[in-house]
Scaffold this active site. Structure first.
Site, PDB file in Angstrom:
ATOM      1  N   SER A 150       0.838  -1.190   0.000  1.00 43.78           N
ATOM      2  CA  SER A 150       0.000   0.000   0.000  1.00 43.78           C
ATOM      3  C   SER A 150       0.887   1.260   0.000  1.00 43.78           C
ATOM      4  CB  SER A 150      -0.954  -0.041   1.202  1.00 43.78           C
ATOM      5  OG  SER A 150      -1.887   1.000   1.174  1.00 43.78           O
ATOM      6  N   ASP A 292      -9.482  -4.219  -6.219  1.00 44.73           N
ATOM      7  CA  ASP A 292      -8.926  -3.171  -5.368  1.00 44.73           C
ATOM      8  C   ASP A 292      -9.540  -1.843  -5.791  1.00 44.73           C
ATOM      9  OD1 ASP A 292      -7.343  -1.252  -4.068  1.00 44.73           O
ATOM     10  OD2 ASP A 292      -5.499  -2.397  -4.317  1.00 44.73           O
ATOM     11  N   HIS A 322      -8.198  -4.051  -1.415  1.00 39.58           N
ATOM     12  CA  HIS A 322      -6.918  -3.412  -1.126  1.00 39.58           C
ATOM     13  C   HIS A 322      -6.210  -4.049   0.065  1.00 39.58           C
ATOM     14  CE1 HIS A 322      -4.038  -0.119  -1.433  1.00 39.58           C
ATOM     15  NE2 HIS A 322      -4.118   0.051  -0.131  1.00 39.58           N
TER      16      HIS A 322
END
Length: 352
Positions: A150, A292, A322
């Site tokens: 991320s 995502d 995600h």
């Protein structure tokens, strides 16, 4: 190589004897925590003194892997004998995993701005430059690999552009070369929730609401449909849906550990993130997740296309969106095993 002369640093008293020794001489230290004070040339504020807190886990002499997570991650990756509290990535860095600290030395930080003291916008460029200075201080010439999830993937991409000699391999999970406009809009609304809370002298409530909005973007409708498919209830004259307890708990947990200003600076830095993929001069494995909502598969494909022969794409199908990197730990680990093995082969070839 030269080391930064403007980096003042300190290590807790338990490690004071090691302050001026090369990292390779710290044979007795399996786990180190410390902090350094850096003169960092911030993109939007010029030179500032910032404090960077780090943790280094694993025996001296092992290849060093930098591990970086999302904006709520921190320097404590995995529980150890020295620091037994659970880390943010216990399942990703446990015994037998690719990131097992028995086989690789793990380095992680609290991001610049995580202490909530910065009053200026941050960029992922600033995080990358801080990491380069930290490597100088710790006398780590080149990382075996950088594994970023991320936000950490964004920082890793910047490090690979600005300081390519500092890492042999980059694994970028759920992160791309830019902030997608849809994701930026999500974050803008979250920051407005924080601003509304501040106007009402209710900072904690505003931050909690922002985190709850974020949780909806981290996960998928499919997961919510499976977990919370029960009828709403009327409680004290109000309709309450099944997911609200989960969201409330997520907001409360985040507020308990995150200063409001830290959230704002790190959220903004995601939206300011930009990298030209053609400038990433490091072999990179890009891991994307179908569904995502923050990093669409199309952006990951565009990143890999820009990387050319330096890029590889791995795609996961997961209901966790995600946040798949925190849930699909076996599948992520299998990718890391291959990526780090390739980094070892690259290192062997360089030293041949």
């Amino acid at each position: 190589m030269s080391f930064a002369n403007n980096a003042l640093y300190s290590i807790p008293a338990t490690h004071a004897a090691a302050v001026n020794e090369p990292l390779s001489s710290l044979d007795a230290a399996q786990a180190l925590r410390g902090e350094i004070t850096l003169s960092l040339n911030l993109r939007h504020a010029g030179v500032r003194q910032v404090t960077l807190r780090y943790e280094l886990l694993g025996a001296a002499g092992l290849p060093v892997v930098f591990v970086a997570g999302g904006i709520s991650a921190h320097r404590h990756v995995v529980a150890s004998e020295a620091f037994p509290e659970n880390g943010w990535a216990n399942a990703l860095a446990g015994a037998g995993r690719a990131l097992d600290p028995a086989n690789r030395r793990l380095l992680a930080i609290d991001y610049v701005g995580a202490d909530g003291k910065l009053d200026v916008p941050l960029e992922t460029v600033d995080q990358a430059d801080a990491i380069a200075q930290l490597l100088d201080v710790l006398k780590i010439g080149t990382l075996h690999a950088f594994v970023g999830y991320s936000y950490g993937a964004l920082v890793g991409l910047q490090l690979a552009v600005r300081h390519p000699a500092r890492l042999r391999k980059l694994v970028a999970v759920s992160g791309a070369h830019r902030a997608h406009p849809y994701a930026a809009a999500w974050r803008a609304l979250q920051r407005k929730a924080v601003a509304l809370g501040q106007l009402q002298c209710a900072d904690a409530q505003g931050l909690s609401l922002a985190r709850q909005f974020a949780m909806l973007s981290y996960r998928t409708p499919e997961e919510f449909g499976e977990r919370f498919d029960t009828a709403p209830e009327v409680i004290n004259g109000r309709v309450r849906c099944a997911a609200e307890d989960y969201l409330d708990a997520a907001g409360a947990q985040y507020v308990a550990r995150t200063p409001v200003n830290a959230y704002l600076r790190l959220s903004e830095s995601i939206d300011l993130h930009r990298v030209d993929p053609t400038q990433v001069a490091v072999p990179t494995v890009v891991v994307a997740v179908e569904g995502d909502r923050l990093v669409p598969l199309s952006d990951s494909v565009a990143l890999v296309e820009g990387l050319g022969t330096r890029g590889q794409l791995r795609v996961l199908r997961s209901p966790y969106g995600h946040d798949a990197f925190l849930k699909e730990t076996d599948r992520i680990d299998a990718i890391l095993v291959t990526a780090l093995r390739d980094a070892s082969r690259q290192e062997t070839g360089e030293n041949a």
